[in-house]
Design a protein around this motif. Structure first.
Motif, PDB file in Angstrom:
ATOM      1  N   SER A 173     -19.501  10.510  25.967  1.00  0.00           N
ATOM      2  CA  SER A 173     -18.942  10.870  27.274  1.00  0.00           C
ATOM      3  C   SER A 173     -17.483  11.237  27.061  1.00  0.00           C
ATOM      4  O   SER A 173     -16.754  10.562  26.362  1.00  0.00           O
ATOM      5  CB  SER A 173     -19.073   9.702  28.259  1.00  0.00           C
ATOM      6  N   TYR A 174     -17.116  12.344  27.626  1.00  0.00           N
ATOM      7  CA  TYR A 174     -15.764  12.848  27.469  1.00  0.00           C
ATOM      8  C   TYR A 174     -15.115  12.934  28.845  1.00  0.00           C
ATOM      9  O   TYR A 174     -15.775  13.178  29.860  1.00  0.00           O
ATOM     10  CB  TYR A 174     -15.786  14.258  26.855  1.00  0.00           C
ATOM     11  N   PRO A 176     -13.116  14.600  31.943  1.00  0.00           N
ATOM     12  CA  PRO A 176     -13.133  15.987  32.421  1.00  0.00           C
ATOM     13  C   PRO A 176     -11.869  16.726  31.979  1.00  0.00           C
ATOM     14  O   PRO A 176     -10.812  16.125  31.843  1.00  0.00           O
ATOM     15  CB  PRO A 176     -13.194  15.857  33.946  1.00  0.00           C
ATOM     16  N   GLU A 178     -10.417  19.201  33.663  1.00  0.00           N
ATOM     17  CA  GLU A 178      -9.578  19.457  34.831  1.00  0.00           C
ATOM     18  C   GLU A 178      -9.845  18.390  35.874  1.00  0.00           C
ATOM     19  O   GLU A 178     -10.943  17.886  36.007  1.00  0.00           O
ATOM     20  CB  GLU A 178      -9.868  20.847  35.416  1.00  0.00           C
ATOM     21  N   THR A 179      -8.822  18.091  36.620  1.00  0.00           N
ATOM     22  CA  THR A 179      -9.023  17.122  37.702  1.00  0.00           C
ATOM     23  C   THR A 179      -9.636  17.817  38.898  1.00  0.00           C
ATOM     24  O   THR A 179      -9.278  18.961  39.225  1.00  0.00           O
ATOM     25  CB  THR A 179      -7.658  16.490  38.095  1.00  0.00           C
ATOM     26  N   PRO A 180     -10.623  17.178  39.560  1.00  0.00           N
ATOM     27  CA  PRO A 180     -11.288  17.844  40.699  1.00  0.00           C
ATOM     28  C   PRO A 180     -10.414  17.930  41.918  1.00  0.00           C
ATOM     29  O   PRO A 180      -9.461  17.324  42.141  1.00  0.00           O
ATOM     30  CB  PRO A 180     -12.505  16.978  40.958  1.00  0.00           C
TER      31      PRO A 180
END
Length: 180
Positions: A173-174, A176, A178-180
């Motif tokens: 698991s990486y 993200p 970009e932040t949403p």
């Protein structure tokens, strides 16, 4: 007058005895200062040129080719336009000072010949500057079979690794990008 001479001789004798007695008293501060040695800076001047570098020179090479092999000359005199001089000096604590000199001669801007002191190879030079003079005993650099067995007995068990096929894509698991 004789009394004056006697008193002067007496004073000179006492002064001499005082001076001699002062030099025999051991001052602990002076003793500690004599034991502390100052740091001696390693002095390296010029270009080190090895035997291998000189062997790479071939008659007819241009000045730039010689410079690529030997480096920039320490002295390129206007009065000796057809000669470059390379000098090298190293003074290092615990080793013998070393000095080398090399002169490279050109004719019509092409290398012709060289004159030099006895030049060491790169490995000989490294050995001379790495081994202090005060180290008389060369350490043994090989182990006996008994020493190797002792090492093997104390060796920890190897770590077991998980094979790549056992790691699933879900385990990775990486974060993200970009932040949403």
């Amino acid at each position: 007058m004789t009394l004056l001479r006697q008193s002067m001789a007496y004073c000179v004798t006492i002064a001499a005895l005082l001076m001699v007695s002062c030099s025999t008293i051991e001052d602990p501060v002076a003793k500690a200062i004599r034991k502390v040695t100052p740091y001696r800076v390693e002095v390296v001047q010029g270009n080190f040129v090895s035997k291998e570098q000189v062997q790479a020179l071939r008659p007819g090479m241009g000045r730039n080719q010689v410079k690529e092999i030997l480096g920039t000359p320490l002295i390129a005199s206007v009065f000796h336009a057809d000669r470059w001089d390379y000098a090298f000096t190293i003074v290092r604590k615990g080793t013998q000072p070393q000095q080398r000199q090399l002169s490279v001669y050109f004719k019509d801007d092409l290398y012709v010949r060289y004159e030099s002191d006895d030049l060491p190879s790169e490995s000989e030079f490294a050995e001379r500057i790495a081994v202090p003079e005060d180290r008389k005993v060369v350490p043994r650099l090989e182990a006996t079979p008994a020493e190797l067995d002792k090492f093997r007995q104390n060796k920890p068990a190897p770590l077991t690794a998980t094979p790549k096929s056992a790691v699933s894509a879900a385990d990775k698991s990486y974060p993200p990008l970009e932040t949403p």
